[in-house]
Design a protein around this motif. Structure first.
Motif, PDB file in Angstrom:
ATOM      1  N   ALA A 237     -19.137 -67.339  -5.101  1.00 15.57           N
ATOM      2  CA  ALA A 237     -19.815 -68.641  -5.064  1.00 15.57           C
ATOM      3  C   ALA A 237     -21.329 -68.491  -5.148  1.00 15.57           C
ATOM      4  O   ALA A 237     -22.021 -69.385  -5.626  1.00 15.57           O
ATOM      5  N   ALA A 238     -21.852 -67.354  -4.693  1.00 19.83           N
ATOM      6  CA  ALA A 238     -23.296 -67.114  -4.726  1.00 19.83           C
ATOM      7  C   ALA A 238     -23.720 -66.350  -5.970  1.00 19.83           C
ATOM      8  O   ALA A 238     -24.888 -65.996  -6.101  1.00 19.83           O
ATOM      9  N   LEU A 239     -22.775 -66.103  -6.882  1.00 22.88           N
ATOM     10  CA  LEU A 239     -23.066 -65.288  -8.056  1.00 22.88           C
ATOM     11  C   LEU A 239     -22.665 -65.934  -9.374  1.00 22.88           C
ATOM     12  O   LEU A 239     -23.404 -65.851 -10.354  1.00 22.88           O
TER      13      LEU A 239
ATOM     14  N   ARG B  88     -26.435 -74.655   0.095  1.00 24.99           N
ATOM     15  CA  ARG B  88     -27.061 -73.358  -0.173  1.00 24.99           C
ATOM     16  C   ARG B  88     -27.967 -73.447  -1.394  1.00 24.99           C
ATOM     17  O   ARG B  88     -27.812 -74.319  -2.236  1.00 24.99           O
ATOM     18  N   GLU B  89     -28.870 -72.515  -1.501  1.00 26.09           N
ATOM     19  CA  GLU B  89     -29.835 -72.463  -2.612  1.00 26.09           C
ATOM     20  C   GLU B  89     -29.606 -71.206  -3.448  1.00 26.09           C
ATOM     21  O   GLU B  89     -30.533 -70.469  -3.747  1.00 26.09           O
ATOM     22  N   TYR B  90     -28.360 -70.941  -3.839  1.00 22.76           N
ATOM     23  CA  TYR B  90     -28.041 -69.713  -4.566  1.00 22.76           C
ATOM     24  C   TYR B  90     -28.779 -69.605  -5.894  1.00 22.76           C
ATOM     25  O   TYR B  90     -29.111 -68.508  -6.340  1.00 22.76           O
TER      26      TYR B  90
ATOM     27  N   ARG C 110     -21.843 -64.768   2.994  1.00 21.81           N
ATOM     28  CA  ARG C 110     -22.054 -65.847   2.020  1.00 21.81           C
ATOM     29  C   ARG C 110     -23.130 -65.521   0.982  1.00 21.81           C
ATOM     30  O   ARG C 110     -23.536 -66.398   0.230  1.00 21.81           O
ATOM     31  N   THR C 111     -23.601 -64.269   0.952  1.00 21.86           N
ATOM     32  CA  THR C 111     -24.660 -63.891   0.003  1.00 21.86           C
ATOM     33  C   THR C 111     -24.263 -62.617  -0.736  1.00 21.86           C
ATOM     34  O   THR C 111     -23.117 -62.167  -0.659  1.00 21.86           O
ATOM     35  N   ASN C 112     -25.213 -62.020  -1.442  1.00 22.43           N
ATOM     36  CA  ASN C 112     -24.969 -60.862  -2.297  1.00 22.43           C
ATOM     37  C   ASN C 112     -25.924 -59.731  -1.941  1.00 22.43           C
ATOM     38  O   ASN C 112     -27.081 -59.975  -1.597  1.00 22.43           O
TER      39      ASN C 112
ATOM     40  N   MET D 203     -24.200 -73.654 -10.821  1.00 26.28           N
ATOM     41  CA  MET D 203     -24.208 -72.657  -9.751  1.00 26.28           C
ATOM     42  C   MET D 203     -23.837 -73.409  -8.478  1.00 26.28           C
ATOM     43  O   MET D 203     -24.479 -74.399  -8.129  1.00 26.28           O
ATOM     44  N   PRO D 204     -22.788 -72.987  -7.783  1.00 30.25           N
ATOM     45  CA  PRO D 204     -22.381 -73.701  -6.567  1.00 30.25           C
ATOM     46  C   PRO D 204     -23.510 -73.796  -5.539  1.00 30.25           C
ATOM     47  O   PRO D 204     -24.408 -72.957  -5.509  1.00 30.25           O
TER      48      PRO D 204
END
Length: 169
Positions: A123-125, A56-58, A109-111, A45-46
């Motif tokens: 990148a967050a998924l 990031r802490e995705y 940058r999020t979902n 996970m990126p």
């Protein structure tokens, strides 16, 4: 380097993103990897997003990680660090990984998914197979109800809501 190039061309990666219950704020992801698989396949996970200069802490939003081979047999896996899942492929030629991502934060940058819309940053998924950042892939979106899909990715002809990416980035 030529081994990685050969591996990239022999590997087929496809993603499916669905949102069957948008009120739960969960996006469901299926990753299919076909081809010559290593004995241990690492999915990553990126921890980056283009244009953003923070780690990031995705991975903290990932739930219900599971993996099987192409015939539906469960495969062993372990999370080896905060953003890496290692799957024991047991000689399989196809790996099917499923997981959900909690998506309730709307930024570039999020979902976010709710009963009105879904928006995500790949990148967050999406996880990618280690060593395959340059590999092409397809992304199929299964929208909720009659929602429409909008993306900058080019469509795959003859396949509804399916798009092609030349590489992970």
């Amino acid at each position: 380097r030529s081994n990685q190039t050969a591996s990239n061309s022999a590997t087929e990666i496809s993603y499916t993103v669905s949102m069957p219950k948008p009120h739960t704020h969960l996006l469901d992801v299926e990753v299919r990897i076909r081809g010559a698989l290593p004995a241990q396949a690492d999915l990553i996970m990126p921890v980056w997003t283009p244009g953003s200069y923070l780690v990031r802490e995705y991975e903290r939003h990932v739930q219900d990680f599971d993996t099987k081979d192409g015939q539906g047999r469960a495969l062993r896996w372990a999370k080896t660090n905060k953003s890496n899942w290692r799957v024991e492929t047991a000689g399989a030629r196809e790996l099917v990984v499923t997981y959900s991502v909690y998506a309730n934060e709307l930024t570039v940058r999020t979902n976010e998914v709710n009963d009105q819309h879904a928006f995500w940053n790949n990148a967050a998924l999406l996880m990618y197979p280690d060593g395959q950042l340059k590999a092409a892939s397809t992304l199929r979106v299964v929208p909720f109800g009659n929602w429409k899909v909008a993306t900058g990715l080019p469509p795959v002809g003859g396949r509804a809501n399916t798009f092609r990416a030349e590489n992970f980035d």
